[in-house]
Design an enzyme around this catalytic site. Sequence first.
Site, PDB file in Angstrom:
ATOM      1  N   ARG A  24      42.768  80.851  19.292  1.00 19.51           N
ATOM      2  CA  ARG A  24      43.747  80.981  18.478  1.00 19.51           C
ATOM      3  C   ARG A  24      45.041  81.788  18.864  1.00 19.51           C
ATOM      4  O   ARG A  24      44.870  82.624  19.611  1.00 19.51           O
ATOM      5  CB  ARG A  24      43.062  81.698  17.053  1.00 19.51           C
ATOM      6  CG  ARG A  24      41.816  80.824  16.438  1.00 19.51           C
ATOM      7  CD  ARG A  24      42.392  79.851  15.396  1.00 19.51           C
ATOM      8  NE  ARG A  24      41.539  79.045  15.053  1.00 19.51           N
ATOM      9  CZ  ARG A  24      40.456  79.152  13.832  1.00 19.51           C
ATOM     10  NH1 ARG A  24      40.774  80.403  13.278  1.00 19.51           N
ATOM     11  NH2 ARG A  24      39.851  78.260  13.444  1.00 19.51           N
ATOM     12  N   GLU A  36      38.093  73.014  22.584  1.00 17.25           N
ATOM     13  CA  GLU A  36      37.807  72.127  21.800  1.00 17.25           C
ATOM     14  C   GLU A  36      36.211  71.309  22.456  1.00 17.25           C
ATOM     15  O   GLU A  36      35.436  71.020  21.564  1.00 17.25           O
ATOM     16  CB  GLU A  36      38.559  71.093  21.445  1.00 17.25           C
ATOM     17  CG  GLU A  36      39.762  71.617  20.632  1.00 17.25           C
ATOM     18  CD  GLU A  36      39.025  71.911  19.284  1.00 17.25           C
ATOM     19  OE1 GLU A  36      38.314  71.396  18.889  1.00 17.25           O
ATOM     20  OE2 GLU A  36      39.957  72.869  18.334  1.00 17.25           O
ATOM     21  N   GLN A  41      29.113  70.244  19.500  1.00 14.47           N
ATOM     22  CA  GLN A  41      27.740  70.460  19.569  1.00 14.47           C
ATOM     23  C   GLN A  41      27.384  71.762  19.696  1.00 14.47           C
ATOM     24  O   GLN A  41      26.113  72.187  19.798  1.00 14.47           O
ATOM     25  CB  GLN A  41      27.110  69.553  20.447  1.00 14.47           C
ATOM     26  CG  GLN A  41      27.632  68.025  20.657  1.00 14.47           C
ATOM     27  CD  GLN A  41      26.850  67.363  19.338  1.00 14.47           C
ATOM     28  OE1 GLN A  41      26.088  67.865  18.717  1.00 14.47           O
ATOM     29  NE2 GLN A  41      27.465  66.303  19.048  1.00 14.47           N
ATOM     30  N   THR A  42      28.225  72.844  19.485  1.00 14.51           N
ATOM     31  CA  THR A  42      28.103  74.238  19.830  1.00 14.51           C
ATOM     32  C   THR A  42      28.960  75.166  18.848  1.00 14.51           C
ATOM     33  O   THR A  42      30.154  74.931  18.581  1.00 14.51           O
ATOM     34  CB  THR A  42      28.218  74.528  21.301  1.00 14.51           C
ATOM     35  OG1 THR A  42      27.747  73.796  22.228  1.00 14.51           O
ATOM     36  CG2 THR A  42      28.026  75.981  21.440  1.00 14.51           C
ATOM     37  N   GLY A  80      24.253  73.202  27.302  1.00 11.45           N
ATOM     38  CA  GLY A  80      23.929  71.671  26.970  1.00 11.45           C
ATOM     39  C   GLY A  80      24.889  70.687  26.990  1.00 11.45           C
ATOM     40  O   GLY A  80      25.982  70.873  27.258  1.00 11.45           O
ATOM     41  N   TYR A 118      38.860  62.886  17.844  1.00  5.49           N
ATOM     42  CA  TYR A 118      38.765  64.350  17.091  1.00  5.49           C
ATOM     43  C   TYR A 118      39.340  65.253  18.059  1.00  5.49           C
ATOM     44  O   TYR A 118      40.429  66.123  17.649  1.00  5.49           O
ATOM     45  CB  TYR A 118      37.583  64.596  16.478  1.00  5.49           C
ATOM     46  CG  TYR A 118      37.292  66.277  16.599  1.00  5.49           C
ATOM     47  CD1 TYR A 118      37.945  66.763  15.220  1.00  5.49           C
ATOM     48  CD2 TYR A 118      36.938  66.975  17.415  1.00  5.49           C
ATOM     49  CE1 TYR A 118      38.298  68.018  15.299  1.00  5.49           C
ATOM     50  CE2 TYR A 118      37.138  68.391  17.612  1.00  5.49           C
ATOM     51  CZ  TYR A 118      37.718  68.919  16.324  1.00  5.49           C
ATOM     52  OH  TYR A 118      37.672  70.205  16.236  1.00  5.49           O
ATOM     53  N   ASP A 136      36.586  66.174  12.177  1.00  5.63           N
ATOM     54  CA  ASP A 136      35.304  66.671  12.730  1.00  5.63           C
ATOM     55  C   ASP A 136      34.062  66.693  11.580  1.00  5.63           C
ATOM     56  O   ASP A 136      34.447  66.363  10.612  1.00  5.63           O
ATOM     57  CB  ASP A 136      35.339  68.074  13.660  1.00  5.63           C
ATOM     58  CG  ASP A 136      35.639  69.143  12.707  1.00  5.63           C
ATOM     59  OD1 ASP A 136      36.014  69.121  11.623  1.00  5.63           O
ATOM     60  OD2 ASP A 136      35.248  70.392  13.164  1.00  5.63           O
ATOM     61  N   CYS A 187      32.352  75.925   2.750  1.00  2.86           N
ATOM     62  CA  CYS A 187      31.803  74.412   2.328  1.00  2.86           C
ATOM     63  C   CYS A 187      30.971  74.051   3.143  1.00  2.86           C
ATOM     64  O   CYS A 187      31.118  72.980   3.971  1.00  2.86           O
ATOM     65  CB  CYS A 187      33.002  73.577   2.380  1.00  2.86           C
ATOM     66  SG  CYS A 187      32.563  71.964   1.622  1.00  2.86           S
ATOM     67  N   CYS A 194      30.792  77.648  -3.377  1.00  2.00           N
ATOM     68  CA  CYS A 194      32.107  77.096  -4.208  1.00  2.00           C
ATOM     69  C   CYS A 194      32.959  78.278  -4.874  1.00  2.00           C
ATOM     70  O   CYS A 194      33.863  78.064  -5.022  1.00  2.00           O
ATOM     71  CB  CYS A 194      31.624  75.972  -4.985  1.00  2.00           C
ATOM     72  SG  CYS A 194      30.879  74.525  -4.405  1.00  2.00           S
ATOM     73  N   CYS A 197      35.739  79.107  -2.522  1.00  5.09           N
ATOM     74  CA  CYS A 197      36.564  78.237  -1.969  1.00  5.09           C
ATOM     75  C   CYS A 197      38.060  78.174  -2.359  1.00  5.09           C
ATOM     76  O   CYS A 197      38.316  78.009  -3.813  1.00  5.09           O
ATOM     77  CB  CYS A 197      35.574  76.833  -2.342  1.00  5.09           C
ATOM     78  SG  CYS A 197      36.720  75.395  -1.516  1.00  5.09           S
ATOM     79  N   CYS A 203      38.434  70.043  -6.005  1.00  4.73           N
ATOM     80  CA  CYS A 203      37.252  69.175  -5.749  1.00  4.73           C
ATOM     81  C   CYS A 203      36.562  68.368  -6.548  1.00  4.73           C
ATOM     82  O   CYS A 203      36.115  68.640  -7.408  1.00  4.73           O
ATOM     83  CB  CYS A 203      36.329  70.372  -4.917  1.00  4.73           C
ATOM     84  SG  CYS A 203      34.862  69.581  -4.261  1.00  4.73           S
TER      85      CYS A 203
END
Length: 339
Positions: A24, A36, A41-42, A80, A118, A136, A187, A194, A197, A203
């Site tokens: 960031r 990214e 998957q991680t 992986g 994505y 994503d 979320c 909630c 949020c 929502c």
Amino acid sequence: MDNAAFSRALLDWYDRAKRDLPWRGTRDPYRIWLSEIMLQQTRAEAVVPRYEAFLARFPSVEALAAAGEEAVLKQWEGMGYYSRARNLRKAAIQIAQSGGVFPGSARELAKLPGVGAYTAAAVASIAFDEPVPALDGNQARVLSRVLAYDEPVDTPQRLREQALSLLDRARPGDYNQALMDLGSGVCTPRAPHCERCPVAAFCAALAGGDVESYPRLPPPVAKRAVKVTVVLAYQNGRILVRKRPAKGLLAGLWEFPNFSEGTLEDLLPGARVTGELPKAKHVFTHLVWNMRGVRAEVDSLPDGMRAVNAAELETLPFPTALRVYREIAQRELRGEAAG
């Protein structure tokens, strides 16, 4: 829904509560792209130390492009989905051959190996301020609930169109990262928070009292189970390893001899079994390996295999699937008692 009010509430929350992550606060497309790819998957918590170590080893796209595939796979070991590492290197070579300049749009980024819609959108929005939604799993879950989106999220074209209508065009990168953070920590798939949020007032799923039924998911794909026998085969105090083919599952990684069909004699003629090893299991995306292990002795080195010592074994990129057997082999090669 007031789209501007939604984006404002989301970004106000992000400015207060965003996660402190090492990728960031930078506009460097190499660092953003690397993060990214690693985040596919991680979980972010697992990526942070690996991201920093990878950058220390390959600090620029040129350094990554100049590295051999095995060095990259070794640095990726344990993460992986090794096709990500191979595609990283291929894309780095492509970028380096173009003068080290990253494509500046999602459309062009998506032409790089391993970069899907994505990832292209995430990099383009964060590094180059392109107003494109990065849809994503986290973002799709949040928006499915906000919009009470009734179509399966594996066919997200209409959801992507609605995501674009909600996008804050002044801060597209922050907007995308805010939705990622919201989906990751608030979320959540089960028992969403909630009450915490920042966009709960917008929502539709919450208003209908039906939050956890969103997003609509396609039917699960059944995983195929395979029985695999892994052999720790020793020759003169060294252990046999072989390299997997350049294409297919775990391509280019090293492994111990193993088989799912046939016999030990077919794999290692003349091998003598000297003991049984623990069972292990590894779950791939659409496949499950149910493994048994055996220890064996061989007199000769079969074609296509190497015999290595503990130090050499440590340098080879191995799949996580065989971690149990690799740890056993390392202890035995060093003459350590099982613990």
